[in-house]
Motif scaffolding. Sequence first.
Motif, PDB file in Angstrom:
ATOM      1  N   ALA A  23       0.785   1.287  11.282  1.00 38.43           N
ATOM      2  CA  ALA A  23      -0.650   1.559  11.184  1.00 38.43           C
ATOM      3  C   ALA A  23      -1.025   2.811  11.972  1.00 38.43           C
ATOM      4  CB  ALA A  23      -1.431   0.360  11.706  1.00 38.43           C
ATOM      5  N   ARG A  24      -1.836   3.662  11.330  1.00 35.25           N
ATOM      6  CA  ARG A  24      -2.357   4.864  11.988  1.00 35.25           C
ATOM      7  C   ARG A  24      -3.683   5.212  11.307  1.00 35.25           C
ATOM      8  NH1 ARG A  24       0.957  10.515  12.380  1.00 35.25           N
ATOM      9  NH2 ARG A  24      -0.906  11.613  11.663  1.00 35.25           N
ATOM     10  N   PRO A  25      -4.781   5.098  12.004  1.00 34.25           N
ATOM     11  CA  PRO A  25      -6.101   5.218  11.362  1.00 34.25           C
ATOM     12  C   PRO A  25      -6.312   6.490  10.568  1.00 34.25           C
ATOM     13  CG  PRO A  25      -6.328   4.331  13.573  1.00 34.25           C
ATOM     14  CD  PRO A  25      -4.902   4.747  13.421  1.00 34.25           C
ATOM     15  N   ASP A  26      -5.820   7.633  11.067  1.00 36.68           N
ATOM     16  CA  ASP A  26      -6.115   8.880  10.354  1.00 36.68           C
ATOM     17  C   ASP A  26      -5.415   8.963   9.014  1.00 36.68           C
ATOM     18  OD1 ASP A  26      -3.737   9.062  11.902  1.00 36.68           O
ATOM     19  OD2 ASP A  26      -3.704  11.230  11.618  1.00 36.68           O
ATOM     20  N   ILE A  27      -4.157   8.477   8.934  1.00 40.80           N
ATOM     21  CA  ILE A  27      -3.468   8.554   7.644  1.00 40.80           C
ATOM     22  C   ILE A  27      -3.900   7.422   6.718  1.00 40.80           C
ATOM     23  CG2 ILE A  27      -1.487   9.777   8.616  1.00 40.80           C
ATOM     24  CD1 ILE A  27       0.109   7.185   8.361  1.00 40.80           C
ATOM     25  N   ALA A  28      -4.477   6.360   7.277  1.00 38.63           N
ATOM     26  CA  ALA A  28      -4.985   5.284   6.430  1.00 38.63           C
ATOM     27  C   ALA A  28      -6.068   5.809   5.497  1.00 38.63           C
ATOM     28  CB  ALA A  28      -5.536   4.149   7.285  1.00 38.63           C
ATOM     29  N   GLN A  29      -6.766   6.853   5.938  1.00 39.14           N
ATOM     30  CA  GLN A  29      -7.819   7.433   5.120  1.00 39.14           C
ATOM     31  C   GLN A  29      -7.264   8.187   3.911  1.00 39.14           C
ATOM     32  OE1 GLN A  29     -10.128   9.849   7.819  1.00 39.14           O
ATOM     33  NE2 GLN A  29     -10.534   8.139   9.207  1.00 39.14           N
ATOM     34  N   ASP A  30      -5.952   8.430   3.907  1.00 40.63           N
ATOM     35  CA  ASP A  30      -5.332   9.143   2.788  1.00 40.63           C
ATOM     36  C   ASP A  30      -5.050   8.237   1.597  1.00 40.63           C
ATOM     37  OD1 ASP A  30      -5.334  11.345   4.425  1.00 40.63           O
ATOM     38  OD2 ASP A  30      -3.216  11.179   4.997  1.00 40.63           O
ATOM     39  N   LYS A  31      -5.220   6.951   1.772  1.00 43.04           N
ATOM     40  CA  LYS A  31      -4.908   5.986   0.715  1.00 43.04           C
ATOM     41  C   LYS A  31      -6.157   5.212   0.309  1.00 43.04           C
ATOM     42  CE  LYS A  31      -0.462   6.783   0.569  1.00 43.04           C
ATOM     43  NZ  LYS A  31       0.230   7.242  -0.645  1.00 43.04           N
ATOM     44  N   PRO A  32      -6.234   4.807  -0.960  1.00 41.61           N
ATOM     45  CA  PRO A  32      -7.367   3.973  -1.385  1.00 41.61           C
ATOM     46  C   PRO A  32      -7.390   2.665  -0.597  1.00 41.61           C
ATOM     47  CG  PRO A  32      -6.112   4.761  -3.276  1.00 41.61           C
ATOM     48  CD  PRO A  32      -5.301   5.087  -2.064  1.00 41.61           C
ATOM     49  N   ALA A  33      -8.557   2.147  -0.363  1.00 46.07           N
ATOM     50  CA  ALA A  33      -8.682   0.902   0.387  1.00 46.07           C
ATOM     51  C   ALA A  33      -8.973  -0.268  -0.548  1.00 46.07           C
ATOM     52  CB  ALA A  33      -9.798   1.042   1.419  1.00 46.07           C
ATOM     53  N   GLY A  34      -8.979  -1.456   0.035  1.00 48.14           N
ATOM     54  CA  GLY A  34      -9.357  -2.658  -0.707  1.00 48.14           C
ATOM     55  C   GLY A  34      -8.487  -2.918  -1.914  1.00 48.14           C
ATOM     56  N   GLY A  35      -9.141  -3.281  -3.010  1.00 43.84           N
ATOM     57  CA  GLY A  35      -8.416  -3.654  -4.220  1.00 43.84           C
ATOM     58  C   GLY A  35      -7.667  -2.528  -4.890  1.00 43.84           C
ATOM     59  N   ASP A  36      -7.944  -1.278  -4.471  1.00 38.54           N
ATOM     60  CA  ASP A  36      -7.251  -0.129  -5.065  1.00 38.54           C
ATOM     61  C   ASP A  36      -6.083   0.344  -4.224  1.00 38.54           C
ATOM     62  OD1 ASP A  36      -9.039   0.024  -7.240  1.00 38.54           O
ATOM     63  OD2 ASP A  36     -10.483   1.152  -6.030  1.00 38.54           O
ATOM     64  N   SER A  37      -5.763  -0.369  -3.157  1.00 39.73           N
ATOM     65  CA  SER A  37      -4.687   0.064  -2.262  1.00 39.73           C
ATOM     66  C   SER A  37      -3.334  -0.030  -2.957  1.00 39.73           C
ATOM     67  CB  SER A  37      -4.671  -0.793  -0.997  1.00 39.73           C
ATOM     68  OG  SER A  37      -4.086  -2.066  -1.272  1.00 39.73           O
ATOM     69  N   PRO A  38      -2.321   0.690  -2.437  1.00 40.27           N
ATOM     70  CA  PRO A  38      -0.976   0.600  -3.026  1.00 40.27           C
ATOM     71  C   PRO A  38      -0.458  -0.835  -3.091  1.00 40.27           C
ATOM     72  CG  PRO A  38      -1.090   2.413  -1.468  1.00 40.27           C
ATOM     73  CD  PRO A  38      -2.376   1.650  -1.321  1.00 40.27           C
ATOM     74  N   GLU A  39      -0.898  -1.662  -2.163  1.00 40.93           N
ATOM     75  CA  GLU A  39      -0.459  -3.052  -2.131  1.00 40.93           C
ATOM     76  C   GLU A  39      -0.885  -3.793  -3.395  1.00 40.93           C
ATOM     77  OE1 GLU A  39      -0.338  -6.496   1.215  1.00 40.93           O
ATOM     78  OE2 GLU A  39      -2.129  -5.242   1.155  1.00 40.93           O
ATOM     79  N   TYR A  40      -2.159  -3.692  -3.736  1.00 39.81           N
ATOM     80  CA  TYR A  40      -2.640  -4.415  -4.906  1.00 39.81           C
ATOM     81  C   TYR A  40      -2.267  -3.711  -6.205  1.00 39.81           C
ATOM     82  CZ  TYR A  40      -4.809  -7.136  -1.337  1.00 39.81           C
ATOM     83  OH  TYR A  40      -4.994  -7.920  -0.227  1.00 39.81           O
ATOM     84  N   GLU A  41      -1.997  -2.424  -6.119  1.00 39.82           N
ATOM     85  CA  GLU A  41      -1.413  -1.727  -7.261  1.00 39.82           C
ATOM     86  C   GLU A  41      -0.071  -2.365  -7.611  1.00 39.82           C
ATOM     87  OE1 GLU A  41       0.377   2.718  -8.414  1.00 39.82           O
ATOM     88  OE2 GLU A  41      -0.574   2.367  -6.462  1.00 39.82           O
ATOM     89  N   ALA A  42       0.740  -2.637  -6.579  1.00 36.31           N
ATOM     90  CA  ALA A  42       2.044  -3.275  -6.787  1.00 36.31           C
ATOM     91  C   ALA A  42       1.878  -4.694  -7.316  1.00 36.31           C
ATOM     92  CB  ALA A  42       2.840  -3.283  -5.490  1.00 36.31           C
ATOM     93  N   PHE A  43       0.924  -5.432  -6.752  1.00 37.91           N
ATOM     94  CA  PHE A  43       0.696  -6.809  -7.203  1.00 37.91           C
ATOM     95  C   PHE A  43       0.451  -6.852  -8.713  1.00 37.91           C
ATOM     96  CE2 PHE A  43      -0.864  -9.446  -3.329  1.00 37.91           C
ATOM     97  CZ  PHE A  43       0.150  -8.935  -2.540  1.00 37.91           C
ATOM     98  N   GLU A  44      -0.389  -5.943  -9.181  1.00 36.94           N
ATOM     99  CA  GLU A  44      -0.815  -5.998 -10.584  1.00 36.94           C
ATOM    100  C   GLU A  44       0.279  -5.559 -11.550  1.00 36.94           C
ATOM    101  OE1 GLU A  44      -3.612  -7.537 -11.469  1.00 36.94           O
ATOM    102  OE2 GLU A  44      -3.724  -7.917  -9.309  1.00 36.94           O
ATOM    103  N   LEU A  45       1.374  -5.033 -11.041  1.00 35.42           N
ATOM    104  CA  LEU A  45       2.520  -4.693 -11.888  1.00 35.42           C
ATOM    105  C   LEU A  45       3.467  -5.880 -12.056  1.00 35.42           C
ATOM    106  CD1 LEU A  45       3.418  -1.131 -10.522  1.00 35.42           C
ATOM    107  CD2 LEU A  45       2.244  -1.686 -12.660  1.00 35.42           C
ATOM    108  N   CYS A  46       3.161  -6.970 -11.377  1.00 34.63           N
ATOM    109  CA  CYS A  46       4.079  -8.106 -11.341  1.00 34.63           C
ATOM    110  C   CYS A  46       3.692  -9.198 -12.328  1.00 34.63           C
ATOM    111  CB  CYS A  46       4.114  -8.706  -9.931  1.00 34.63           C
ATOM    112  SG  CYS A  46       4.835  -7.621  -8.693  1.00 34.63           S
ATOM    113  N   GLY A  47       4.723  -9.862 -12.825  1.00 36.07           N
ATOM    114  CA  GLY A  47       4.573 -11.024 -13.688  1.00 36.07           C
ATOM    115  C   GLY A  47       5.802 -11.899 -13.534  1.00 36.07           C
TER     116      GLY A  47
END
Length: 218
Positions: A23-47
């Motif tokens: 975790a680093r606050p300044d680089i966190a701003q470089d990524k979408p937050a909430g439901g658009d984060s890379p994490e949920y992007e990965a989730f939605e590719l799964c089945g």
Amino acid sequence: GSRALDSKIKCAGGAVTLKFVPARPDIAQDKPAGGDSPEYEAFELCGSKEVLCMESTGPWESVGGDIKFLRLKQLAIGGLVTNGSVRDTDEVLDYGFPCFSHSTTACQGPAAMQPWKCNDVINLNGTVVRPGDAIIGDQDGVVVVPAKVAEKVYSIAHGREEIEEIVKEELSKNPGPPGKYYPFMSGKIKVDSPLGQLLASKGITPENSNQFEGTADW
């Protein structure tokens, strides 16, 4: 390595990958937050045919718990593998999808790490995982098979499994030291060996199997 939360559950599927970074606050701003984060992007590719592979920043850092993983249950995910830990173990077990982790933890993850990239090369316990690689897990652990050779590896492993079943059946009928049939490395079985003769009696020969000496096609 990563071990199954429920030893009775197995998983097999293609890898969808997610990488966390400290975790680093300044680089966190470089990524979408909430439901658009890379994490949920990965989730939605799964089945049901995908296994989510999550690279944690450490073995005891939490990659998620009950609320987050509810979405994976809804997606009927084929499995989750991480080199980190998971929390809310009772709920995750109730969700029913295969989960393999270093351990379990009571800690939350956001203060320690943040999702960084979906579907890139990651490192799980010293093993490289690329999106689309075949991921197979059971109570013994998890293996990664490169996508380019997955079908060939399956052919070799399936042939080996057939031979092991024949050997076990024979030893059950005629008890004795299993060394009589050793070695039986794939691609190394000799036709005139006791194992070669046993296999021939079951209809397995160099003409229809790649397990014999001189027949290896890999």
